[in-house]
Design a protein around this motif. Structure first.
Motif, PDB file in Angstrom:
ATOM      1  N   GLU A  66       0.818  -1.217   0.000  1.00  0.00           N
ATOM      2  CA  GLU A  66       0.000   0.000   0.000  1.00  0.00           C
ATOM      3  C   GLU A  66       0.851   1.268   0.000  1.00  0.00           C
ATOM      4  O   GLU A  66       0.394   2.312  -0.448  1.00  0.00           O
ATOM      5  CB  GLU A  66      -0.958  -0.008   1.187  1.00  0.00           C
ATOM      6  CG  GLU A  66      -0.268   0.029   2.540  1.00  0.00           C
ATOM      7  CD  GLU A  66      -1.225  -0.144   3.708  1.00  0.00           C
ATOM      8  OE1 GLU A  66      -2.452  -0.210   3.492  1.00  0.00           O
ATOM      9  OE2 GLU A  66      -0.735  -0.242   4.844  1.00  0.00           O
ATOM     10  N   ASP A  67       2.085   1.189   0.479  1.00  0.00           N
ATOM     11  CA  ASP A  67       2.967   2.369   0.473  1.00  0.00           C
ATOM     12  C   ASP A  67       3.751   2.492  -0.835  1.00  0.00           C
ATOM     13  O   ASP A  67       4.598   3.362  -0.973  1.00  0.00           O
ATOM     14  CB  ASP A  67       3.922   2.343   1.672  1.00  0.00           C
ATOM     15  CG  ASP A  67       4.958   1.229   1.602  1.00  0.00           C
ATOM     16  OD1 ASP A  67       4.909   0.399   0.660  1.00  0.00           O
ATOM     17  OD2 ASP A  67       5.821   1.175   2.514  1.00  0.00           O
ATOM     18  N   GLY A  68       3.483   1.598  -1.794  1.00  0.00           N
ATOM     19  CA  GLY A  68       4.158   1.639  -3.095  1.00  0.00           C
ATOM     20  C   GLY A  68       5.433   0.820  -3.154  1.00  0.00           C
ATOM     21  O   GLY A  68       6.019   0.665  -4.225  1.00  0.00           O
ATOM     22  N   SER A  69       5.886   0.302  -2.027  1.00  0.00           N
ATOM     23  CA  SER A  69       7.104  -0.517  -2.046  1.00  0.00           C
ATOM     24  C   SER A  69       6.810  -1.869  -2.695  1.00  0.00           C
ATOM     25  O   SER A  69       5.668  -2.336  -2.723  1.00  0.00           O
ATOM     26  CB  SER A  69       7.663  -0.693  -0.635  1.00  0.00           C
ATOM     27  OG  SER A  69       6.755  -1.396   0.182  1.00  0.00           O
ATOM     28  N   MET A  70       7.873  -2.476  -3.224  1.00  0.00           N
ATOM     29  CA  MET A  70       7.732  -3.737  -3.946  1.00  0.00           C
ATOM     30  C   MET A  70       8.476  -4.852  -3.228  1.00  0.00           C
ATOM     31  O   MET A  70       9.509  -4.619  -2.600  1.00  0.00           O
ATOM     32  CB  MET A  70       8.261  -3.585  -5.361  1.00  0.00           C
ATOM     33  CG  MET A  70       7.446  -2.608  -6.187  1.00  0.00           C
ATOM     34  SD  MET A  70       8.080  -2.433  -7.861  1.00  0.00           S
ATOM     35  CE  MET A  70       9.578  -1.529  -7.535  1.00  0.00           C
TER      36      MET A  70
END
Length: 166
Positions: A66-70
Motif C-alpha cells: 500500500e505504500d508503493g514498495s515492492m
C-alpha cells in the motif's frame, strides 16, 4: 503490518533494476497458493497479503504494498518428489502416462520436458515406482501447473487465433 493488495506477474512492466533492488520474500507453494497470508520480507517488514480470491503467487512475481514498495517473491525450496522415466525399462512417454494418472487424482504437478515434480506422498511414490518410473525425493522450488481454467493473472497467456480451424 504492511498491507499488500497488488500482484505484478513476473514483475511485468517494471524495469529489471527496480525488481533487483526490491525486498524479497521466500515462500513455499502451500503459502503461495493462498490469496491471503502473512509473511515477513527480507527487510523484516510484516506483510499482510490480500489478493483477489483464486490468485496464486509464483516465484518471480512482484507484490506491491500500500505504500508503493515492492517485494519480489522467491519460490522457497521445499520437499518434492522428482519423477523421471527409466531409460532401461521405458520411454519419456511414461511421464505423460504418469501425469495423466496424477491429474486424475487432482495432484498439483510441475511439468518439465524430462521430469515431473509433485509434493511428497508415499502412496503416489509407490504407484509411480510400480509404473517403472524413478522417484527421487529432494528439496526444490515447486511451481505446479495452474490449470486450464485458472483465474486471471496465473500465468497462462490468453489468445484467440482459431485452434479449431487447424
Amino acid at each position: 503490518m504492511l498491507a499488500v493488495n497488488k500482484l505484478l506477474p513476473q514483475g511485468q512492466g517494471l524495469a529489471s533494476a527496480l525488481v533487483k533492488r526490491a525486498a524479497t520474500v521466500e515462500l513455499a507453494w502451500d503459502v503461495r497458493q493462498k490469496s491471503r497470508f502473512d509473511a515477513t520480507d527480507s527487510q523484516g517488514r510484516h506483510l499482510g497479503v490480500f489478493l483477489p480470491r483464486g490468485t496464486a503467487v509464483r516465484g518471480g512475481d512482484v507484490l506491491v504494498a500500500e505504500d508503493g514498495s515492492m517485494v519480489r517473491v522467491i519460490a522457497a525450496p521445499q520437499p518434492v518428489m522428482v519423477v523421471t522415466h527409466c531409460t532401461d525399462h521405458g520411454t519419456s512417454f511414461d511421464l505423460v502416462r504418469a501425469a495423466y494418472h496424477l491429474g486424475n487424482r487432482h495432484v498439483p504437478i510441475e511439468l518439465k520436458p524430462d521430469h515431473l515434480k509433485i509434493e511428497p506422498d508415499h502412496v503416489l511414490g509407490d504407484m509411480l515406482r510400480s509404473m517403472h518410473l524413478i522417484v527421487h525425493e529432494t528439496k526444490a522450488a515447486f511451481e505446479p501447473e495452474s490449470g486450464a481454467y485458472s483465474a486471471p493473472g496465473t500465468h497462462h497467456h490468453g489468445h484467440d487465433h482459431g485452434h479449431d480451424q487447424h
